[in-house]
Design an enzyme around this catalytic site. Structure first.
Site, mmCIF file in Angstrom:
data_model
loop_
_atom_site.group_PDB
_atom_site.id
_atom_site.type_symbol
_atom_site.label_atom_id
_atom_site.label_comp_id
_atom_site.label_asym_id
_atom_site.label_seq_id
_atom_site.Cartn_x
_atom_site.Cartn_y
_atom_site.Cartn_z
ATOM 1 N N LYS A 216 0.853 -1.192 0.000
ATOM 2 C CA LYS A 216 0.000 0.000 0.000
ATOM 3 C C LYS A 216 0.884 1.236 0.000
ATOM 4 C CE LYS A 216 -4.076 1.658 2.452
ATOM 5 N NZ LYS A 216 -5.163 1.271 3.343
ATOM 6 N N ASP A 248 -3.425 -4.353 -5.127
ATOM 7 C CA ASP A 248 -4.743 -3.724 -4.936
ATOM 8 C C ASP A 248 -4.679 -2.417 -5.709
ATOM 9 O OD1 ASP A 248 -6.659 -1.833 -3.813
ATOM 10 O OD2 ASP A 248 -6.993 -3.241 -2.177
ATOM 11 N N HIS A 275 -6.605 -7.375 -5.872
ATOM 12 C CA HIS A 275 -7.806 -6.811 -5.272
ATOM 13 C C HIS A 275 -8.287 -5.749 -6.237
ATOM 14 C CE1 HIS A 275 -7.367 -7.701 -0.671
ATOM 15 N NE2 HIS A 275 -7.627 -8.765 -1.388
ATOM 16 N N ASP A 283 -7.438 5.496 -1.592
ATOM 17 C CA ASP A 283 -7.880 4.113 -1.439
ATOM 18 C C ASP A 283 -9.260 4.063 -0.800
ATOM 19 O OD1 ASP A 283 -7.669 1.276 -1.175
ATOM 20 O OD2 ASP A 283 -6.982 1.515 0.888
HETATM 21 C C1 RNT Z 1 -6.556 -2.229 2.992
HETATM 22 C C2 RNT Z 1 -6.418 -3.403 2.113
HETATM 23 C C3 RNT Z 1 -7.053 -4.674 2.606
HETATM 24 C C4 RNT Z 1 -8.393 -4.468 3.231
HETATM 25 C C5 RNT Z 1 -9.161 -5.734 3.475
HETATM 26 C C6 RNT Z 1 -10.291 -5.530 4.422
HETATM 27 O O1 RNT Z 1 -6.179 -1.058 2.425
HETATM 28 O O2 RNT Z 1 -6.898 -3.116 0.836
HETATM 29 O O3 RNT Z 1 -7.104 -5.595 1.586
HETATM 30 O O4 RNT Z 1 -9.198 -3.625 2.464
HETATM 31 O O5 RNT Z 1 -8.321 -6.731 3.849
HETATM 32 ZN ZN ZN Z 2 -7.042 -4.717 -0.598
#
Ligand code: RNT
Ligand code: ZN
Length: 409
Positions: A216, A248, A275, A283
């Site tokens: 992240k 993600d 994700h 985010d």
């Molecule tokens: C958080 C991440 C993570 C969560 C979930 C709930 O920024 O994206 O994946 O959103 O695990």
């Molecule tokens: Zn995530």
């Protein structure tokens, strides 16, 4: 669907392929990431569900009923992605994140069997009193990082037992909130501690588990420093053959394209978990749309022959709209994007690029945008026996009208 035939695309084959692509649908859209332990302690750690739409699920029974309702409007193969915080404790048992075991997830395994779906899993390292000064696995406090290492090992074991029970591989994804609001004096020590923690967590190979780590860039309240950054986890996964990096698309700077990262990582990793979400300036975990970003990500999966390598998961939690509808429309949008990508003449497009004919490339890509895609999607829904667009929302609304009055307490 002559228009597709004219560009050399076989719609039937595309629909057959799409039906086989599993989408791992996260359970946490159903209750704003509340979970079943600690009576819904504040989320924290940089993630937030905003909105107060009525009727959110409060129990295993409510969440599974809502999820099953959503699934009935989602075509194709599905999985459910669980967090450790969704452990189902027995009557009289005190919910305890530190003591979760496989038995707490047996009801989920039964549910998955009934639904004919797979399960994925995540340790829950947030929204808990043991997060100390914003840190979990990277904490300098021995008791704190030990607690979270133990929780992650337990989670991997649960994932493994779920996998054995379902005779299926289970993705076990590790995301931690660790970071700082203000500028740290030492960026490396927390990362070295995280590295040690990860080594301890992944020390024992476990059957049926695919391990991954989710990076992240920043979170709300943790704007200046994130321990588990992209560089950190990509490097970790690169030197640890059993661990994969999870992308993600809400976790990068807003102008970075996640589609491009897919094609880069596929050069080195034989699996790539995702994700899919919709970041709006940050985010924010809005519901994915049938938009350029999601389509471009799906194109990279399809055109690189990576349908079996990319593990598609979703991650959004919008509490301002009907939560069942959010699941349905978000998941269907990702499936639409996959179908869109499957209906492109990738060989022709690649040939144009390799031949340096960028004019033809641009023209073809633009012309594809106005082909009768809606007809192909409707035909796919029919073929899968699922509602077409325009046919499911009224049903979700009547379900909502029935459940909301019961969930007022
Ligand atoms: C958080 C991440 C993570 C969560 C979930 C709930 O920024 O994206 O994946 O959103 O695990
Ligand atoms: Zn995530």
């Amino acid at each position: 669907m002559k228009a597709y035939k004219n560009i050399g695309v076989n719609v039937n084959a595309a629909m057959g392929t799409l039906a086989q692509i599993p989408i791992s649908i996260h359970c946490w859209q159903g209750d704003d990431v509340t979970g079943f332990d600690y009576g819904g302690a504040a989320l924290g750690g940089g993630i937030q569900a905003t909105g107060n739409y009525p009727g959110k699920a409060r129990t295993f029974e409510e969440l599974t009923a809502d999820f099953a309702m959503a699934c009935s409007f989602i075509p194709g193969r599905k999985r459910i992605n669980l967090h450790a915080s969704y452990a189902v404790f027995e009557e009289g048992e005190i919910p305890d994140r530190g003591a979760v075991e496989y038995r707490h997830f047996k009801p989920w395994v039964t549910f998955a069997r009934e639904q004919g779906i797979g399960i994925d899993f995540n340790p829950t390292c947030f929204g808990h009193e043991k997060v100390k000064d914003g840190l979990t696995l990277s904490s300098p406090d021995e008791a704190t990082h030990r607690f979270w290492i133990d929780h992650c090992i337990r989670s991997r074991k649960i994932a493994s037992e779920i996998g054995e029970a379902l005779n299926d591989d289970v993705l076990c994804n590790l995301w931690i909130p660790d970071g700082y609001k203000n500028i740290p004096a030492d960026r490396m020590s927390p990362r070295l501690r995280l590295k040690d923690s990860l080594d301890a967590i992944f020390a024992e190979p476990l059957p049926r588990v695919i391990d991954c780590v989710e990076s992240k860039v920043f979170g709300i309240g943790l704007e200046s420093y994130t321990v588990g950054s992209n560089e950190f986890y990509i490097s970790y996964a690169a030197q640890k053959p059993s661990v994969y990096p999870l992308l993600d698309n809400g976790h990068f700077h807003p102008t970075e394209g996640t589609a491009d990262k897919i094609a880069a990582l596929l050069c080195f990793f034989d699996k790539l978990p995702l994700h899919i979400t919709r970041p709006v300036r940050w985010d924010s975990d809005h519901v994915p749309l049938f938009d350029d970003e999601v389509r471009e990500m799906c194109m990279e999966i399809v055109r690189n022959g990576a349908i079996d390598k990319v593990l598609i998961g979703l991650d959004f939690f919008d509490a301002s709209v009907n939560r069942v509808a959010a699941w349905v429309v978000g998941t269907r949008n990702v499936q639409k994007a996959l179908l869109y990508a499957l209906l492109m003449p990738h060989d022709r497009l690649r040939e144009a690029q390799e031949a340096g004919d960028f004019t033809a490339l641009m023209v073809l890509i633009e012309e594809i945008k106005t082909l009768p895609f809606g007809e192909a999607w409707a035909a796919y829904c029919d073929r899968q026996g699922t509602a077409r667009d325009g046919e499911w929302l009224a049903k979700v609304k009547s379900y909502e009208a029935a459940i909301i009055p019961q969930r007022r307490s």
